[in-house]
Design a protein around this motif. Structure first.
Motif, PDB file in Angstrom:
ATOM      1  N   GLN A 173       0.737  -1.221   0.017  1.00  0.00           N
ATOM      2  CA  GLN A 173       0.101  -0.242  -0.038  1.00  0.00           C
ATOM      3  C   GLN A 173       1.060   1.136  -0.135  1.00  0.00           C
ATOM      4  O   GLN A 173       0.386   2.202  -0.484  1.00  0.00           O
ATOM      5  N   ASP A 174       1.900   1.291   0.748  1.00  0.00           N
ATOM      6  CA  ASP A 174       2.982   2.378   0.831  1.00  0.00           C
ATOM      7  C   ASP A 174       3.543   2.648  -0.381  1.00  0.00           C
ATOM      8  O   ASP A 174       3.471   3.697  -1.243  1.00  0.00           O
ATOM      9  N   ILE A 175       3.891   1.522  -1.257  1.00  0.00           N
ATOM     10  CA  ILE A 175       4.219   1.452  -2.771  1.00  0.00           C
ATOM     11  C   ILE A 175       3.340   2.202  -3.546  1.00  0.00           C
ATOM     12  O   ILE A 175       3.513   3.126  -4.313  1.00  0.00           O
ATOM     13  N   SER A 176       2.124   1.705  -3.448  1.00  0.00           N
ATOM     14  CA  SER A 176       1.014   2.265  -4.584  1.00  0.00           C
ATOM     15  C   SER A 176       0.850   3.888  -4.157  1.00  0.00           C
ATOM     16  O   SER A 176       0.667   4.776  -4.914  1.00  0.00           O
ATOM     17  N   ALA A 177       0.930   4.252  -2.931  1.00  0.00           N
ATOM     18  CA  ALA A 177       0.559   5.616  -2.347  1.00  0.00           C
ATOM     19  C   ALA A 177       1.743   6.299  -3.066  1.00  0.00           C
ATOM     20  O   ALA A 177       1.779   7.596  -3.695  1.00  0.00           O
ATOM     21  N   LEU A 178       3.147   5.849  -3.128  1.00  0.00           N
ATOM     22  CA  LEU A 178       4.207   6.524  -3.620  1.00  0.00           C
ATOM     23  C   LEU A 178       4.407   6.643  -5.162  1.00  0.00           C
ATOM     24  O   LEU A 178       4.555   7.798  -5.662  1.00  0.00           O
ATOM     25  N   GLU A 179       3.781   5.587  -5.826  1.00  0.00           N
ATOM     26  CA  GLU A 179       3.983   5.443  -7.232  1.00  0.00           C
ATOM     27  C   GLU A 179       2.598   5.114  -7.639  1.00  0.00           C
ATOM     28  O   GLU A 179       2.398   3.718  -8.214  1.00  0.00           O
ATOM     29  N   PRO A 180       1.381   5.743  -7.681  1.00  0.00           N
ATOM     30  CA  PRO A 180       0.195   5.362  -7.873  1.00  0.00           C
ATOM     31  C   PRO A 180       0.048   5.089  -9.574  1.00  0.00           C
ATOM     32  O   PRO A 180      -0.933   4.290  -9.616  1.00  0.00           O
ATOM     33  N   SER A 181       0.943   5.372 -10.213  1.00  0.00           N
ATOM     34  CA  SER A 181       0.680   4.924 -11.822  1.00  0.00           C
ATOM     35  C   SER A 181       1.353   3.672 -12.119  1.00  0.00           C
ATOM     36  O   SER A 181       1.093   3.050 -13.396  1.00  0.00           O
ATOM     37  N   ILE A 182       1.969   2.932 -11.132  1.00  0.00           N
ATOM     38  CA  ILE A 182       2.479   1.497 -11.694  1.00  0.00           C
ATOM     39  C   ILE A 182       1.752   0.355 -11.224  1.00  0.00           C
ATOM     40  O   ILE A 182       0.576   0.668 -10.338  1.00  0.00           O
ATOM     41  N   VAL A 183       1.516  -0.515 -11.865  1.00  0.00           N
ATOM     42  CA  VAL A 183       0.965  -1.848 -11.371  1.00  0.00           C
ATOM     43  C   VAL A 183       1.318  -2.376 -10.124  1.00  0.00           C
ATOM     44  O   VAL A 183       2.598  -2.516  -9.845  1.00  0.00           O
ATOM     45  N   PRO A 184       0.637  -2.717  -9.264  1.00  0.00           N
ATOM     46  CA  PRO A 184       1.051  -2.949  -7.693  1.00  0.00           C
ATOM     47  C   PRO A 184       1.609  -4.481  -7.770  1.00  0.00           C
ATOM     48  O   PRO A 184       1.033  -5.327  -6.923  1.00  0.00           O
ATOM     49  N   VAL A 185       2.930  -4.741  -8.383  1.00  0.00           N
ATOM     50  CA  VAL A 185       3.386  -5.935  -8.350  1.00  0.00           C
ATOM     51  C   VAL A 185       4.283  -6.129  -7.165  1.00  0.00           C
ATOM     52  O   VAL A 185       4.890  -7.275  -6.817  1.00  0.00           O
ATOM     53  N   TYR A 186       4.765  -5.077  -6.319  1.00  0.00           N
ATOM     54  CA  TYR A 186       5.882  -5.096  -5.359  1.00  0.00           C
ATOM     55  C   TYR A 186       5.197  -5.419  -4.062  1.00  0.00           C
ATOM     56  O   TYR A 186       4.096  -4.568  -3.746  1.00  0.00           O
ATOM     57  N   LYS A 187       5.574  -6.140  -3.420  1.00  0.00           N
ATOM     58  CA  LYS A 187       5.182  -6.507  -2.037  1.00  0.00           C
ATOM     59  C   LYS A 187       6.057  -5.660  -0.849  1.00  0.00           C
ATOM     60  O   LYS A 187       5.550  -5.337   0.125  1.00  0.00           O
ATOM     61  N   VAL A 188       7.422  -5.375  -1.209  1.00  0.00           N
ATOM     62  CA  VAL A 188       8.115  -4.820  -0.329  1.00  0.00           C
ATOM     63  C   VAL A 188       8.997  -3.518  -0.978  1.00  0.00           C
ATOM     64  O   VAL A 188       9.395  -4.253  -2.123  1.00  0.00           O
TER      65      VAL A 188
END
Length: 414
Positions: A173-188
């Protein structure tokens, strides 16, 4: 010093050479910067443009041993190696592996931390002074894992914290907030918050070179044939003449050993070759910062021309024919993270100069007064270029360098 002899001739107009020339000129020395191409057109052009506060752990760190079995298959995107090259360079391979121990990690990390800290300070000063401040982005650098790699991220964070380098551990969720335009493939993710990046490393080097020229330094474009001792100085033999100088700085990156061999120096230099491709961006789905895909072993970053995707390391001869296997393998993975269009221009290839301990040579040549060596900055040359050059200029002037240069002494190998 005679009237027709310049004080310092700097060979190589990448980030290190331009930095050495500018720093020497700022100390009141007459300077000529020489390269066969325009400043910032070779290795300094094709990197990811990261001004990395946290690149203190060399590639040959203790984690290399656990990764070695997969690297030996020669199919991993992080590392490809040429068998013929390895057979011809066993000493380099053995020395490189011998440094991948806990006891040898901390001293090298300490040395790199000093070099990087001094360099980032200069980058942030010079980029403003050069009128290129619009190119720098203080948005950090994100290393991200597709797997459940919290333990790996925490280990890296612990090393950074040990050296006072700030970072933030992120979940999906933190990654998605930081990079909202990428596909959420990263867990960490691990965000290096004190790291910056630029939108064109080649143009930043050119801006620094223009700053040099604007303050009285001379830039000359010519093939460099040889350097020859000449009384109390040096004669630099060029394709179209010669330069007489009291001091010569060899900052030719992967070509540095060529010019030194006739002087009796056997430099144990290898080449981390790397590739990049740039792609038309989708302005509506933009990246905010460089992202290192740890599991995919590639990096993608927003650049002036589009999205730049860079490959892992290829260990082979400097001038061996290009092999696009690594970059071909990672581009589809990058497309699965961020949306971009067709390729812009040709695939680029460069060779990053690397010594067996992954530390550059910064200092005087051991047997030739007035000869200074500044190369071997491996894959963090763009980050570390300014302080490398500033240290050389300080030593030529008889002043203390801006960081401890002991670990970088050329005499450790020469």
């Amino acid at each position: 010093m005679s009237d027709n002899k310049t004080h310092v001739a700097v060979l190589g107009a990448g980030i290190v050479g331009v930095s050495a020339a500018y720093a020497a000129q700022q100390r009141g020395m007459s300077v000529i910067l020489v390269d066969r191409r325009d400043p910032g057109s070779e290795t300094s052009y094709g990197n990811a443009g990261i001004l990395s506060s946290g690149s203190i752990s060399p590639l040959n760190n203790p984690a290399l041993w656990s990764a070695l079995p997969k690297y030996l298959t020669n199919q991993h995107p992080a590392l490809r190696w040429n068998m013929g090259w390895a057979i011809r360079n066993p000493d380099w391979v053995i020395r490189f592996l011998a440094n991948a121990t806990n006891s040898r990690l901390r001293p090298r990390a300490t040395a790199l931390h000093g070099l990087i800290g001094a360099s980032l300070k200069l980058h942030r000063e010079w980029i403003v002074k050069a009128g290129a401040a619009a190119r720098i982005r203080e948005t950090g650098w994100l290393k991200a894992w597709r797997s459940e790699a919290v333990a790996s991220a925490k280990r890296e964070q612990a090393l950074l914290t040990e050296f006072g380098i700030e970072s933030r551990l992120l979940d999906r969720q933190d990654i998605s907030a930081l990079e909202p335009s990428i596909v959420p493939v990263y867990k960490v993710g691990l965000l290096h918050t004190q790291t910056a990046s630029v939108d064109s490393p080649g143009n930043v080097v050119k801006a620094y070179a223009n700053m040099l020229a604007g303050s009285g330094g001379e830039i000359r474009q010519s093939d460099i044939k040889a350097i020859v001792p000449d009384g109390e100085g040096w004669r630099v033999m060029l394709a179209d003449g010669a330069i007489s100088a009291r001091h010569v700085v060899v900052a030719l990156g992967p070509w540095s050993s060529d010019i030194l061999t006739p002087l009796g120096y056997r430099v144990p230099l290898a080449f981390e070759r790397g590739y990049h491709r740039e792609f038309k961006p989708n302005p509506a789905r933009s990246l905010q910062r460089p992202i290192h895909d740890a599991d995919g072993s590639f990096l993608m970053t927003p650049m002036e021309q589009g999205i730049r995707v860079t490959s892992g390391v290829e260990l082979t001869d400097r001038d061996a024919p290009s092999s696009f296997a690594q970059i071909d393998a990672v581009v589809p993975l990058a497309r699965g993270v961020v949306e971009f269009g067709d390729a812009v221009g040709d695939t680029w290839r460069g060779a990053r100069p690397t010594l067996p301990d992954s530390l550059p040579m910064i200092g005087p040549a051991p047997r030739h007064p007035g000869l200074w060596l500044a190369f071997g900055n491996q894959h963090i040359g763009f980050t570390t270029g300014p302080a490398t050059g500033a240290a050389i200029a300080a030593m030529i002037a008889g002043a203390p360098p801006p960081f401890d240069v002991t670990a970088f002494a050329p005499g450790r190998y020469l």
